[in-house]
Design an enzyme around this catalytic site. Structure first.
Site, PDB file in Angstrom:
ATOM      1  N   ARG A 173     -31.559  -2.057  -4.618  1.00 13.75           N
ATOM      2  CA  ARG A 173     -30.252  -2.713  -4.597  1.00 13.75           C
ATOM      3  C   ARG A 173     -30.451  -4.212  -4.543  1.00 13.75           C
ATOM      4  O   ARG A 173     -31.458  -4.693  -4.018  1.00 13.75           O
ATOM      5  CB  ARG A 173     -29.500  -2.371  -3.311  1.00 13.75           C
ATOM      6  CG  ARG A 173     -28.977  -1.024  -3.160  1.00 13.75           C
ATOM      7  CD  ARG A 173     -28.231  -0.949  -1.830  1.00 13.75           C
ATOM      8  NE  ARG A 173     -26.849  -1.362  -1.965  1.00 13.75           N
ATOM      9  CZ  ARG A 173     -25.896  -0.592  -2.473  1.00 13.75           C
ATOM     10  NH1 ARG A 173     -26.155   0.611  -2.888  1.00 13.75           N
ATOM     11  NH2 ARG A 173     -24.661  -1.023  -2.571  1.00 13.75           N
TER      12      ARG A 173
ATOM     13  N   GLU B  85     -17.515   3.919  -9.406  1.00 15.73           N
ATOM     14  CA  GLU B  85     -16.369   4.656  -8.915  1.00 15.73           C
ATOM     15  C   GLU B  85     -15.192   3.667  -8.946  1.00 15.73           C
ATOM     16  O   GLU B  85     -15.337   2.550  -8.437  1.00 15.73           O
ATOM     17  CB  GLU B  85     -16.674   5.045  -7.467  1.00 15.73           C
ATOM     18  CG  GLU B  85     -16.156   6.371  -7.040  1.00 15.73           C
ATOM     19  CD  GLU B  85     -16.468   6.623  -5.577  1.00 15.73           C
ATOM     20  OE1 GLU B  85     -15.560   7.050  -4.884  1.00 15.73           O
ATOM     21  OE2 GLU B  85     -17.617   6.389  -5.156  1.00 15.73           O
TER      22      GLU B  85
ATOM     23  N   LYS C 285     -18.129  -2.667  -0.629  1.00 15.90           N
ATOM     24  CA  LYS C 285     -16.707  -2.711  -0.979  1.00 15.90           C
ATOM     25  C   LYS C 285     -15.830  -2.611   0.263  1.00 15.90           C
ATOM     26  O   LYS C 285     -14.806  -3.270   0.366  1.00 15.90           O
ATOM     27  CB  LYS C 285     -16.373  -1.543  -1.906  1.00 15.90           C
ATOM     28  CG  LYS C 285     -16.761  -1.766  -3.351  1.00 15.90           C
ATOM     29  CD  LYS C 285     -16.317  -0.559  -4.173  1.00 15.90           C
ATOM     30  CE  LYS C 285     -17.370  -0.183  -5.197  1.00 15.90           C
ATOM     31  NZ  LYS C 285     -17.306   1.198  -5.622  1.00 15.90           N
TER      32      LYS C 285
HETATM   33  P1  ATP Z   1     -20.258   0.189  -2.456  1.00 16.04           P
HETATM   34  O1  ATP Z   1     -21.352   0.762  -1.617  1.00 16.04           O
HETATM   35  O2  ATP Z   1     -20.033  -1.268  -2.289  1.00 16.04           O
HETATM   36  O3  ATP Z   1     -18.989   0.999  -2.397  1.00 16.04           O
HETATM   37  P2  ATP Z   1     -21.172   1.699  -4.625  1.00 16.04           P
HETATM   38  O4  ATP Z   1     -22.625   1.778  -4.798  1.00 16.04           O
HETATM   39  O5  ATP Z   1     -20.516   2.852  -3.968  1.00 16.04           O
HETATM   40  O6  ATP Z   1     -20.794   0.339  -3.939  1.00 16.04           O
HETATM   41  P3  ATP Z   1     -20.414   2.392  -7.260  1.00 16.04           P
HETATM   42  O7  ATP Z   1     -19.108   2.146  -7.887  1.00 16.04           O
HETATM   43  O8  ATP Z   1     -20.787   3.781  -6.938  1.00 16.04           O
HETATM   44  O9  ATP Z   1     -20.450   1.463  -5.984  1.00 16.04           O
HETATM   45  O10 ATP Z   1     -21.590   1.694  -8.079  1.00 16.04           O
HETATM   46  C1  ATP Z   1     -21.782   1.761  -9.453  1.00 16.04           C
HETATM   47  C2  ATP Z   1     -23.214   1.458  -9.753  1.00 16.04           C
HETATM   48  O11 ATP Z   1     -23.569   0.187  -9.254  1.00 16.04           O
HETATM   49  C3  ATP Z   1     -24.131   2.474  -9.099  1.00 16.04           C
HETATM   50  O12 ATP Z   1     -25.098   2.885 -10.042  1.00 16.04           O
HETATM   51  C4  ATP Z   1     -24.753   1.714  -7.965  1.00 16.04           C
HETATM   52  O13 ATP Z   1     -26.036   2.190  -7.684  1.00 16.04           O
HETATM   53  C5  ATP Z   1     -24.764   0.285  -8.499  1.00 16.04           C
HETATM   54  N1  ATP Z   1     -24.750  -0.680  -7.408  1.00 16.04           N
HETATM   55  C6  ATP Z   1     -23.846  -0.784  -6.408  1.00 16.04           C
HETATM   56  N2  ATP Z   1     -24.192  -1.751  -5.543  1.00 16.04           N
HETATM   57  C7  ATP Z   1     -25.348  -2.284  -6.003  1.00 16.04           C
HETATM   58  C8  ATP Z   1     -26.224  -3.325  -5.545  1.00 16.04           C
HETATM   59  N3  ATP Z   1     -25.979  -4.018  -4.436  1.00 16.04           N
HETATM   60  N4  ATP Z   1     -27.321  -3.599  -6.298  1.00 16.04           N
HETATM   61  C9  ATP Z   1     -27.576  -2.923  -7.418  1.00 16.04           C
HETATM   62  N5  ATP Z   1     -26.811  -1.941  -7.898  1.00 16.04           N
HETATM   63  C10 ATP Z   1     -25.706  -1.614  -7.198  1.00 16.04           C
HETATM   64 MG    MG Z   2     -20.615   4.826  -4.729  1.00 14.79          MG
END
Ligand code: ATP
Ligand code: MG
Length: 586
Positions: free
Chosen positions: A293, A58, A303
């Site tokens: 994760r 995102e 984030k």
């Molecule tokens: P945050 O929770 O920090 O906002 P998010 O998961 O919402 O992060 P996205 O932009 O939706 O962030 O993530 C893009 C991709 O990265 C998704 O497929 C998500 O599952 C993966 N991702 C995010 N954080 C991790 C992590 N700590 N380990 C592995 N994959 C991750």
């Molecule tokens: Mg997300």
């Protein structure tokens, strides 16, 4: 369900260049063996690879080390199986997204060493480009009786959802005629209603033990400007509805995501099944598989929390070298290869766990030990005066650029009467086992001469301000005479008249607690006050030519990088990436 993770993992491969097998790769191998995704073609009839993955961030913040793992999984697996990985922005949520984030995310993925272009074209996509398709499919679902417009208040909707032990109750609007729902949906789109007045829900099962299947919302009213579609839409699809459709539109075969989406998978499959029944997609449909994760100790990877560190001026921005963002670790001096190596070593697991920060640091050391040229730096300077050294003599010494690679040549630096040494390399009264400089003791000035300490000067407070010694003119390293001197201590130095004075930032872990935000803890209570120390150091004069991003091993100290933001031509500023050994907490 066909996409339950199958445990086909094998022991890690012996060499790190052959990617270690893991359960995700196992699934792909099984699908390849059965030909599940073989012989597909896209809407234009062009053949599709059997492995098409995607990385779907995102655009609402900067990527962090957790995303690096997802990138290595999504892009790395596609690469290793001769497939392709789509770079897709999941920009269905209008208010939070900005172009700045799109740009930095693209930059970070490229920096990590991956590319969304291949011979079949450029695979960069925006979910917002599919808004018409999402809408069309929603109209179909309503018409087919698989979705309805609900007009309950948000409160009633929450109340009627039930909870884990208790089934939900059907909405009084659930059985309104499809034509009425369709009419309302069109008027929602036309902007006739305020935010929250109506919502479109899938019609599944309000008694499902899986809360995500209790008639989840698929469209909501949101009078908001979108960074790409402007004011065209005032209704936006929900993530859980849009995501499977994005995957199907792009002919994704394997959709990898993190474990928190496991309970959403039944709805992912439901959406795709209904859409396929409606003739929108051909089978085989994309297959979602979840992996753990990445949780890194001494770091936070949310984030929202990272943004808080910036907003409260705890760090100097997204690219502060203490941040676990990709831009941060890049500026800190991590290499793309070290991050990839780290992700390979961590592997993919099916349950959440913590990975120790030392694993990331270890990967960096292993990468840079081979690559980084050596240099000398005195970080805590103390003057050493060689009393019997001719006043104006400038004598050249040399050292290998890299101790294991003689082919990389030598570096040259002068020795003069006055030098800088590390303050800790002198003790007026030595402790037991100390064999560096103290009155009466001999040490070798690394790559130079053997000297014998004769005493020191102190200021009015008794602080040592200079150390005195005499040198042995026939003891120079690399000459025959050198062998006649047996000394235990070997210390580094730079010429006080030639050294480059430079700002060096000694970075360390941002938190003192391995799990700074676990269990809802206030991570600000665990900040490491010593995570950044700025010092003035004296460096081997050749460091003047260091280019931004260039990495070195400062002997005895660790790995350092010329800061990519603050270095000026001829005036580099250095960041400590990591010390030579893992000495955290020791
Ligand atoms: P945050 O929770 O920090 O906002 P998010 O998961 O919402 O992060 P996205 O932009 O939706 O962030 O993530 C893009 C991709 O990265 C998704 O497929 C998500 O599952 C993966 N991702 C995010 N954080 C991790 C992590 N700590 N380990 C592995 N994959 C991750
Ligand atoms: Mg997300």
């Amino acid at each position: 369900m066909s996409n339950d993770p199958k445990n086909t993992s094998k022991p890690a491969a012996a060499t790190e260049h052959a990617p270690a097998s893991n359960f995700l790769r196992g699934i792909i191998e099984a699908d390849n063996a059965s030909g599940k995704y073989a012989n597909r073609s896209d809407a234009l009839g062009r053949p599709l690879p059997a492995v098409v993955t995607r990385f779907p961030p995102e655009p609402n913040g900067y990527l962090h080390i957790g995303h690096a793992k997802a990138i290595c999984v999504d892009f790395g697996i596609a690469r290793d199986f001769g497939g392709r990985c789509h770079m897709r922005f999941d920009d269905t949520n209008p208010t939070k997204e900005e172009q700045e984030y799109v740009d930095t995310i693209l930059d970070s993925v490229k920096w990590l060493g991956f590319d969304w272009k291949d011979k079949s074209g450029e695979h960069l996509y925006f979910a917002s480009d599919y808004f018409d398709k999402f809408y069309e499919i929603a109209e179909y679902l309503i018409t087919a009786g698989h979705a309805y417009v609900d007009s309950q208040s948000a409160d009633d909707m929450a109340k009627n959802r039930g909870n884990f032990g208790e089934p939900g109750k059907n909405s009084p609007f659930r059985d309104r005629p499809a034509t009425e729902s369709l009419d309302l949906f069109r008027r929602m789109k036309a902007g006739e209603f305020k935010d929250g007045e109506h919502i479109v829900r899938a019609k599944i099962d309000m008694a499902s033990p899986n809360m995500n299947m209790r008639d989840p919302a698929i469209y909501r009213i949101r009078h908001a400007h979108h960074h790409r579609t402007g004011d065209k839409w005032c209704i936006y699809p929900m993530y859980d509805y849009a995501h499977p459709l994005e995957d199907a539109i792009e002919n994704i075969s394997h959709s990898f995501c993190t474990l928190e989406f496991q309970d959403h998978r039944p709805f992912y499959d439901w959406v795709l099944e209904r859409a396929a029944e409606g003739g929108f997609f051909k089978r085989p449909l994309p297959d979602q598989t979840e992996f753990a994760r990445l949780n890194l100790t001494y770091a936070i990877t949310s984030k929202r929390k990272l943004r808080q560190l910036i907003d409260e001026n705890i760090v100097d921005g997204w690219d502060d070298p203490r941040m676990p963002t990709i831009v941060g670790i890049r500026r800190r001096g991590f290499t793309p290869e070290s991050v990839q190596l780290f992700c390979e070593r961590v592997g993919v697991a099916k349950s959440d766990s913590w990975i120790d920060m030392s694993t990331l640091e270890g990967a960096l050391r292993d990468d840079l030990d081979e690559k980084a040229p050596r240099a000398t730096a005195v970080l805590r300077p103390l003057k050493l005066i060689i009393d019997n050294f001719p006043d104006n003599l400038v004598d050249e010494c040399s050292a290998p650029v890299h101790p294991h690679h003689p082919d990389r040549g030598h570096r040259h630096f002068p020795i003069t009467k006055e030098l800088w040494i590390e303050a800790e390399d002198f003790m007026e009264t030595p402790s037991k086992g100390y064999f560096r400089l103290f009155p009466g003791n001999k040490v070798r000035l690394r790559y130079g001469y053997v000297v014998e300490c004769t005493g020191c000067d102190k200021d009015a407070d008794g602080k040592v301000i200079a150390v005195h010694c005499n040198y042995f003119a026939d003891s120079k390293s690399g000459t025959e005479g050198a062998n006649n001197y047996k000394v235990k201590g070997n210390i580094h130095w730079v010429s006080a008249t030639h050294a480059l004075e430079a700002q060096v930032r000694l970075y360390d872990r941002l938190f003192t607690d391995p799990h700074p935000d676990a269990g809802g803890k206030d991570f600000k209570l665990a900040l490491n006050p010593n995570a950044k120390e700025v010092i003035t150091a004296y460096l081997e004069h050749g460091m003047k030519a260091a280019l931004p991003d260039q990495k070195f091993q400062f002997e005895r100290h660790g790995y350092f990088v010329a800061d990519r933001v603050d270095s000026q031509p001829g005036k580099p500023v250095f960041n400590r990436v990591v010390t030579l050994k893992d000495s955290w907490g020791k």
